[in-house]
Scaffold this active site. Sequence first.
Site, PDB file in Angstrom:
ATOM      1  CG  ASN A  21      52.573  11.698  -4.774  1.00  0.00           C
ATOM      2  OD1 ASN A  21      52.085  12.414  -5.651  1.00  0.00           O
ATOM      3  ND2 ASN A  21      53.063  10.494  -5.030  1.00  0.00           N
ATOM      4  CE  LYS A  47      50.373   8.062  -4.774  1.00  0.00           C
ATOM      5  NZ  LYS A  47      50.443   6.629  -4.539  1.00  0.00           N
ATOM      6  CG  HIS A  98      55.980   7.736  -7.087  1.00  0.00           C
ATOM      7  ND1 HIS A  98      55.147   6.691  -7.381  1.00  0.00           N
ATOM      8  CD2 HIS A  98      55.680   8.126  -5.821  1.00  0.00           C
ATOM      9  CE1 HIS A  98      54.354   6.468  -6.344  1.00  0.00           C
ATOM     10  NE2 HIS A  98      54.661   7.325  -5.375  1.00  0.00           N
ATOM     11  CD  GLU A 129      51.463   5.476  -7.715  1.00  0.00           C
ATOM     12  OE1 GLU A 129      51.279   6.677  -7.948  1.00  0.00           O
ATOM     13  OE2 GLU A 129      51.029   4.913  -6.686  1.00  0.00           O
ATOM     14  CD  GLU A 166      56.899   6.493  -1.824  1.00  0.00           C
ATOM     15  OE1 GLU A 166      56.115   7.037  -1.052  1.00  0.00           O
ATOM     16  OE2 GLU A 166      56.749   6.501  -3.060  1.00  0.00           O
ATOM     17  N   GLY A 207      49.543   2.488  -1.418  1.00  0.00           N
ATOM     18  CA  GLY A 207      48.114   2.432  -1.719  1.00  0.00           C
ATOM     19  C   GLY A 207      47.444   1.121  -1.334  1.00  0.00           C
ATOM     20  CB  SER A 219      49.862   2.210   3.541  1.00  0.00           C
ATOM     21  OG  SER A 219      49.442   1.666   2.302  1.00  0.00           O
TER      22      SER A 219
HETATM   23  P1  PGA Z   1      50.129   5.997  -0.247  1.00  0.00           P
HETATM   24  O1  PGA Z   1      51.129   6.513  -1.382  1.00  0.00           O
HETATM   25  O2  PGA Z   1      50.378   6.816   0.978  1.00  0.00           O
HETATM   26  O3  PGA Z   1      48.762   6.181  -0.816  1.00  0.00           O
HETATM   27  O4  PGA Z   1      50.465   4.550  -0.003  1.00  0.00           O
HETATM   28  C1  PGA Z   1      52.442   6.879  -1.091  1.00  0.00           C
HETATM   29  C2  PGA Z   1      53.166   7.278  -2.346  1.00  0.00           C
HETATM   30  O5  PGA Z   1      52.903   6.697  -3.407  1.00  0.00           O
HETATM   31  O6  PGA Z   1      54.006   8.176  -2.326  1.00  0.00           O
END
Ligand code: PGA
Length: 240
Positions: free
Chosen positions: A8, A10, A92, A94, A162, A168, A203
């Site tokens: 992903n 983003k 997601h 976010e 998640e 992140g 992460s």
């Molecule tokens: P990350 O993001 O690996 O940077 O923690 C995962 C995600 O948001 O799908």
Amino acid sequence: MAGLVVANWKMYKTSSEAKEFFEELLPIVRDEQKEMVVCPPAVFLPLAAKITLGSNVQIGSQNVHHELQGQFTGEISVQMIKEYCSYVIVGHSERRPFESEEVVAAKLRLVLSSGLWAILCIGERLEQRELGETAQVIRRQMTTALEGCSKEALAKLVVAYEPVWAIGTGVSANAEQTGQVHALIREMLDSRFVKARIIYGGSVTPEDVGQIMRMQNVDGVLVGGASLNANAFAEIVKSS
Ligand code: PGA
């Protein structure tokens, strides 16, 4: 089913960086048996679809609108992305601040009824975990999202656990935390006779992916930050 590794991106990369990523990645993962999906920003979907055509890397969309079409300035419909991707990320964390759980459910129904694979993201926030509400949050997010979907429609469902506090942050969930939530998701899917893959996100790095993939009920990973570099992503694919 083979393990699933999803990238992903983003809101990162320019079109030339996107092109460069695929040119680097495709030869390195050419012989991989795992299912690989890259989700670039929507504006790069046509480019990504073209460059990966005939390869073993599939393309996913990071989002889609929950209505088929209409007066929704700036939004993108499932019909528009369909020719360029086979997967869509739904719900997601976010995006959830701008979307109700009912909207997430509507997106899931629309994506599945369009014949695309849906990656439904669920997960608790830190304060919810600290209050001991994790199971309750997972149950509610799953129940609301899956409501109105038949067992047949859910044949193309993937659930991504998640934990919001792990995204992140460099802190991934430990084996016990992941194990408990994935077991709960599996139980909820079993009760609906749905055989979906359950993947972990938050992460994930090339260093810890092997350990994550060995956990019970973990069928793959959803990778954000570490998926921006073709070599790091390829390493995750190989070590998973
Ligand atoms: P990350 O993001 O690996 O940077 O923690 C995962 C995600 O948001 O799908």
